[in-house]
Design an enzyme around this catalytic site. Structure first.
Site: not given
Length: 153
Positions: A110, A122
């Site tokens: 997260e 990411y």
């Protein structure tokens, strides 16, 4: 002949005795750092903590929690003066490799919705957004959403 010396980088497994070093780096990297006590709990049975060193100086670290086929990137920090040089990617790649060799089928994480650099990294590494946690992260005023992401192996 001035200038910066070249970095001599090494990844090393960290232990609980190094938690104060992690906390110091965490405090420089994050507005709302994890407490030393929380960091100390990250050296339990299902955790892997790796540090990135330039010579003997800790300039980054990452924490992986793995339970069977599910791995979670719990925390990643790179000293602000060392950011923008691919070190966060290097740490993340090391955790992906570690998780894969330990039998993980996916890695979850997260990230603050406002952390566009991390989200872009990411995505570049193959993570996809799987959800959102509204009002998850503390701000100076109020709260901020967490973007949930995962990478399937």
């Amino acid at each position: 002949m001035g200038g910066k010396r070249p970095m001599t980088l090494a990844l090393k497994t960290l232990n609980r005795e190094q938690a104060p070093l992690l906390h110091e780096l965490e405090s420089v990297c994050h507005r709302f750092p994890m407490s030393l006590t929380n960091l100390e709990t990250c050296f339990g049975r299902f955790y892997h903590v790796i540090g990135l060193f330039d010579d003997e100086e800790l300039i980054g670290f990452a924490i992986l929690h793995q339970l069977f086929e599910d791995a979670t990137l719990m925390d990643i920090c790179v000293r602000p003066t060392s950011q923008g040089q691919g070190l966060g990617k290097r740490l993340t790649e090391a955790l992906i490799e570690l998780a894969a060799t330990q039998g993980a089928e996916r890695m979850m994480l997260e990230v603050r919705a406002s952390n566009e650099r991390a989200i872009a990294l990411y995505r570049q590494m193959g993570f996809v957004q799987t959800g959102m946690r509204p009002n998850y992260y503390q701000l100076e005023q109020g709260k901020e959403d967490a973007i949930l992401m995962e990478l399937l192996f």
